[in-house]
Design an enzyme around this catalytic site. Structure first.
Site, PDB file in Angstrom:
ATOM      1  N   SER A 157       0.623 -75.418 -98.680  1.00  0.00           N
ATOM      2  CA  SER A 157       0.857 -76.449 -97.656  1.00  0.00           C
ATOM      3  C   SER A 157       2.351 -76.682 -97.575  1.00  0.00           C
ATOM      4  CB  SER A 157       0.162 -77.743 -98.082  1.00  0.00           C
ATOM      5  OG  SER A 157       0.602 -78.834 -97.299  1.00  0.00           O
ATOM      6  N   TYR A 199      -2.829 -84.013-104.318  1.00  0.00           N
ATOM      7  CA  TYR A 199      -2.737 -82.896-103.377  1.00  0.00           C
ATOM      8  C   TYR A 199      -1.380 -82.191-103.521  1.00  0.00           C
ATOM      9  CZ  TYR A 199      -3.069 -80.570 -98.746  1.00  0.00           C
ATOM     10  OH  TYR A 199      -3.126 -79.655 -97.719  1.00  0.00           O
TER      11      TYR A 199
HETATM   12  P1  NAD Z   1     -11.411 -78.181 -93.896  1.00  0.00           P
HETATM   13  O1  NAD Z   1     -11.853 -79.519 -94.388  1.00  0.00           O
HETATM   14  O2  NAD Z   1     -11.749 -77.768 -92.509  1.00  0.00           O
HETATM   15  O3  NAD Z   1     -11.894 -77.024 -94.885  1.00  0.00           O
HETATM   16  C1  NAD Z   1     -11.944 -77.176 -96.270  1.00  0.00           C
HETATM   17  C2  NAD Z   1     -13.127 -76.395 -96.783  1.00  0.00           C
HETATM   18  O4  NAD Z   1     -13.203 -76.518 -98.214  1.00  0.00           O
HETATM   19  C3  NAD Z   1     -14.469 -76.910 -96.219  1.00  0.00           C
HETATM   20  O5  NAD Z   1     -15.209 -75.799 -95.768  1.00  0.00           O
HETATM   21  C4  NAD Z   1     -15.111 -77.585 -97.416  1.00  0.00           C
HETATM   22  O6  NAD Z   1     -16.535 -77.577 -97.354  1.00  0.00           O
HETATM   23  C5  NAD Z   1     -14.577 -76.730 -98.566  1.00  0.00           C
HETATM   24  N1  NAD Z   1     -14.683 -77.409 -99.844  1.00  0.00           N
HETATM   25  C6  NAD Z   1     -14.338 -78.685-100.137  1.00  0.00           C
HETATM   26  N2  NAD Z   1     -14.654 -78.974-101.415  1.00  0.00           N
HETATM   27  C7  NAD Z   1     -15.190 -77.836-101.955  1.00  0.00           C
HETATM   28  C8  NAD Z   1     -15.724 -77.507-103.237  1.00  0.00           C
HETATM   29  N3  NAD Z   1     -15.764 -78.407-104.232  1.00  0.00           N
HETATM   30  N4  NAD Z   1     -16.171 -76.260-103.440  1.00  0.00           N
HETATM   31  C9  NAD Z   1     -16.167 -75.341-102.435  1.00  0.00           C
HETATM   32  N5  NAD Z   1     -15.687 -75.592-101.193  1.00  0.00           N
HETATM   33  C10 NAD Z   1     -15.208 -76.840-100.961  1.00  0.00           C
HETATM   34  O7  NAD Z   1      -9.829 -78.173 -94.115  1.00  0.00           O
HETATM   35  P2  NAD Z   1      -8.671 -77.154 -93.702  1.00  0.00           P
HETATM   36  O8  NAD Z   1      -7.654 -77.972 -93.038  1.00  0.00           O
HETATM   37  O9  NAD Z   1      -9.174 -75.927 -93.060  1.00  0.00           O
HETATM   38  O10 NAD Z   1      -8.108 -76.829 -95.161  1.00  0.00           O
HETATM   39  C11 NAD Z   1      -8.126 -75.555 -95.761  1.00  0.00           C
HETATM   40  C12 NAD Z   1      -6.949 -75.434 -96.706  1.00  0.00           C
HETATM   41  O11 NAD Z   1      -5.741 -75.508 -95.964  1.00  0.00           O
HETATM   42  C13 NAD Z   1      -6.887 -76.537 -97.760  1.00  0.00           C
HETATM   43  O12 NAD Z   1      -6.519 -75.998 -99.013  1.00  0.00           O
HETATM   44  C14 NAD Z   1      -5.789 -77.444 -97.238  1.00  0.00           C
HETATM   45  O13 NAD Z   1      -5.138 -78.129 -98.257  1.00  0.00           O
HETATM   46  C15 NAD Z   1      -4.878 -76.416 -96.578  1.00  0.00           C
HETATM   47  N6  NAD Z   1      -3.975 -76.982 -95.581  1.00  0.00           N
HETATM   48  C16 NAD Z   1      -4.480 -77.616 -94.481  1.00  0.00           C
HETATM   49  C17 NAD Z   1      -3.581 -78.160 -93.576  1.00  0.00           C
HETATM   50  C18 NAD Z   1      -4.053 -78.879 -92.355  1.00  0.00           C
HETATM   51  O14 NAD Z   1      -3.239 -79.523 -91.709  1.00  0.00           O
HETATM   52  N7  NAD Z   1      -5.306 -78.796 -91.961  1.00  0.00           N
HETATM   53  C19 NAD Z   1      -2.203 -78.065 -93.768  1.00  0.00           C
HETATM   54  C20 NAD Z   1      -1.745 -77.415 -94.909  1.00  0.00           C
HETATM   55  C21 NAD Z   1      -2.633 -76.863 -95.808  1.00  0.00           C
END
Ligand code: NAD
Length: 256
Positions: free
Chosen positions: A138, A151
């Site tokens: 991130s 986080y």
């Molecule tokens: P999202 O909530 O759409 O997806 C997260 C996924 O992780 C979901 O499918 C959820 O069911 C799964 N998950 C959660 N807990 C779990 C567990 N205990 N075991 C297995 N699976 C689990 O979110 P996203 O935004 O697509 O995030 C994906 C990654 O990207 C994350 O690591 C997040 O930190 C990172 N990220 C997101 C952003 C953003 O702005 N959306 C920015 C930077 C980094």
């Protein structure tokens, strides 16, 4: 970075029932890769199968479940070439009142699980002499914001894990890279927009413009497919010399 000219590979992707993980699974399936999508949410099965991927349900805060997911990919496809550590959650609270259970859950899911999965697929990658570990970190792996201690600590740690894997994998054909996005249009961010709007008494659009895009040079949210395109490049043969790096997709946030 096009969706062609790629050798078919076996990929294990975590956190695939929505957002970035779902986009990565879809992109990999379009490239002809065999994909095991891993998520604790049973709704992930339909998402995976629609894309043409296999699904394994696992709560990755549990070490045994991490090892079982890797074993399932190897049993089903014979090896793992690409590991994408993507599953993540967020919890916002000042350090003073941050619940210990939430801290542990976030570190287990977002730092320990990537370590255990890397460890579990490593022998397969070493035996093939080819591997790609791609960690979805991130912009918060580079900079901090108040209220997100667990986080931010997990994501900063993920950069250390990435660099170490890169050094250990260099002689074995295994690369490791991290991707550092700013705000991507996913359910994880939708929830934060709603929470912050309530917390600050703002309209959701104001939260996006005045909080999320405050430090951005490009004033828009990122599409999950934009992150998936970079994942596909880092997973390709062409990226064999790229390792140990953090790839920002941050709208210019960290340029200042
Ligand atoms: P999202 O909530 O759409 O997806 C997260 C996924 O992780 C979901 O499918 C959820 O069911 C799964 N998950 C959660 N807990 C779990 C567990 N205990 N075991 C297995 N699976 C689990 O979110 P996203 O935004 O697509 O995030 C994906 C990654 O990207 C994350 O690591 C997040 O930190 C990172 N990220 C997101 C952003 C953003 O702005 N959306 C920015 C930077 C980094």
């Amino acid at each position: 970075m096009t969706a062609n000219a790629s050798t078919p590979r076996v990929a294990l992707v975590t956190g695939t029932s929505s957002g970035i993980g779902e986009a990565v699974v879809r992109h990999f399936c379009e490239l002809g890769h065999q994909v095991l999508a891993v998520d604790f949410n049973p709704a992930g099965r339909e998402v995976a199968e629609r894309a043409g991927a296999a699904f394994f349900q696992a709560d990755l805060t549990d070490g045994e479940a991490c090892r079982a997911a890797a074993a399932e990919a190897i049993k089903r496809f014979g090896r793992v070439d690409i590991l994408v550590n993507n599953a993540g959650i967020q919890h916002v609270s000042p350090i003073e009142t941050f619940p210990e259970a939430k801290w542990r859950q976030i570190i287990d899911l977002m730092l320990t699980a990537p370590f255990l999965l890397t460890q579990a697929v490593w022998p397969s990658m070493r035996e093939s002499g080819w591997g790609r570990v791609i960690n979805i970190a991130s912009v918060h792996a580079q900079v901090a914001s108040p209220g997100k201690a667990a986080y931010i600590s997990a994501k900063h740690g993920m950069i250390g894990l990435t660099k170490t894997a890169a050094l250990e994998g260099g002689g074995q054909g295994i690369t490791a890279n991290a991707i550092c996005p700013a705000y991507v249009k996913t359910p994880l961010v939708d929830n934060q927009i709603a929470d912050q709007a309530r917390m600050h008494g703002m309209e959701e659009q104001e939260v996006i413009e005045n909080i999320m895009l405050k430090n951005a040079a490009v004033k828009r949210l990122i599409e999950p497919s934009e992150v998936a395109s970079l994942v596909a490049y880092l997973a390709s043969d062409q990226a064999g010399a790229v390792t140990g790096a953090s790839w920002n997709i941050d709208l210019g946030w960290t340029a200042q």
